[in-house]
Design a protein around this motif. Structure first.
Motif, mmCIF file in Angstrom:
data_model
loop_
_atom_site.group_PDB
_atom_site.id
_atom_site.type_symbol
_atom_site.label_atom_id
_atom_site.label_comp_id
_atom_site.label_asym_id
_atom_site.label_seq_id
_atom_site.Cartn_x
_atom_site.Cartn_y
_atom_site.Cartn_z
ATOM 1 N N ALA A 110 49.014 28.433 35.567
ATOM 2 C CA ALA A 110 49.996 27.733 36.078
ATOM 3 C C ALA A 110 49.211 26.523 37.112
ATOM 4 O O ALA A 110 49.712 25.409 37.027
ATOM 5 C CB ALA A 110 51.099 28.398 37.059
ATOM 6 N N LEU A 111 48.448 26.827 37.671
ATOM 7 C CA LEU A 111 47.630 25.963 38.520
ATOM 8 C C LEU A 111 46.842 25.030 37.566
ATOM 9 O O LEU A 111 46.991 23.792 38.059
ATOM 10 C CB LEU A 111 46.478 26.771 39.146
ATOM 11 N N ALA A 112 46.331 25.749 36.525
ATOM 12 C CA ALA A 112 45.581 24.507 35.552
ATOM 13 C C ALA A 112 46.608 23.706 35.068
ATOM 14 O O ALA A 112 46.070 22.439 34.927
ATOM 15 C CB ALA A 112 44.870 25.206 34.681
ATOM 16 N N LEU A 113 47.743 24.270 34.862
ATOM 17 C CA LEU A 113 49.014 23.265 33.982
ATOM 18 C C LEU A 113 49.023 22.017 35.247
ATOM 19 O O LEU A 113 49.269 20.825 35.055
ATOM 20 C CB LEU A 113 50.035 23.934 33.792
ATOM 21 N N ALA A 114 49.081 22.403 36.293
ATOM 22 C CA ALA A 114 49.972 21.686 37.275
ATOM 23 C C ALA A 114 48.806 20.693 37.606
ATOM 24 O O ALA A 114 49.083 19.570 38.221
ATOM 25 C CB ALA A 114 49.957 22.201 38.658
ATOM 26 N N ALA A 115 47.363 20.470 37.404
ATOM 27 C CA ALA A 115 46.468 20.067 37.748
ATOM 28 C C ALA A 115 46.178 18.840 36.561
ATOM 29 O O ALA A 115 45.341 17.924 36.784
ATOM 30 C CB ALA A 115 45.092 20.799 38.231
ATOM 31 N N ARG A 116 46.840 19.054 35.522
ATOM 32 C CA ARG A 116 46.601 18.219 34.542
ATOM 33 C C ARG A 116 47.042 16.938 34.726
ATOM 34 O O ARG A 116 48.138 16.713 34.999
ATOM 35 C CB ARG A 116 47.213 18.910 33.069
#
Length: 214
Positions: A110-116
């Motif tokens: 979820a964090l990686a997705l939000a940083a895209r």
């Protein structure tokens, strides 16, 4: 002595007020924007705000604003985002239930997705993450001289602490300027207090910030 009078002094309004017409607005209170509420919830680890937010998610997804309705809505949102909803076993929004289950990989994804860069609508998530050694629930962590101190200012993360459980999930900036997402969950923590577990989690986060990972 001056004569008494029940009339209001000249130039001052009478105490008698004209009743407002039915339906007249007497006052108004507005909630902060949703993004600000999320920021407050993350920074202060506010369980009440977290539960209120997930009830709003339930309503937005056509579910009742109940514990089961919110749990169903969370799975719908995860599926909509392309995240593995099967890894979500949360039964409330506050995280206080002993029945809650969630995988570290789901939180990290979820964090990686939000940083895209192609998901700017999710970038606001990071504004609420406490900064190690400076703000929120990390204000007094990563500060004392020790193995976690190098992570001060380089780690931003949401914390979670209950009796026997400690967690940290967030991002770290490496020496090369790379952004890493991470999650560490500790279960069955000895009931002598949360500090030893918190210290260990902080050391892990600081080690990520200090690495030259490629």
């Amino acid at each position: 002595a001056a004569p008494s009078s029940s009339a209001a002094p000249a130039g001052q309004p009478s105490q008698a007020a004209t009743p407002a017409a039915p339906g007249t607005e007497l006052g108004r209170v507005e909630s902060p924007p949703l993004a600000r509420l999320v920021e407050i919830m993350l920074a202060d680890s506010d369980n009440v705000v977290a539960e209120a937010l997930v009830r709003q998610v339930a309503l937005a997804k056509g579910e009742p604003a109940t514990y089961p309705g919110a749990a169903t809505a969370m799975k719908k949102v995860l599926a909509d985002l392309g995240l593995p909803a099967a890894e979500d076993g949360l039964v409330d929004g506050s995280g206080l239930s002993r029945a809650d289950r969630v995988t570290p990989s789901l939180l990290t994804d979820a964090l990686a997705l939000a940083a895209r860069p192609d998901r700017p609508e999710l970038h606001g998530l990071f504004a609420g993450l406490p900064v190690a050694g400076y703000s929120g629930t990390l204000r007094y962590r990563f500060r004392s001289a020790g193995p976690s101190q190098p992570g001060a200012g380089l780690v931003r993360a949401k914390t979670g602490t209950l009796t026997g459980v400690s967690a940290i999930s967030g991002i770290a900036v490496t020496r090369e300027g790379r952004l890493l997402a991470f999650t560490v969950l500790a279960d069955r923590v000895p009931l002598v207090g949360p500090v030893p577990a918190q210290d260990a989690l902080d050391v892990i986060a600081a080690a990520l910030a200090g690495c030259g990972c490629r």
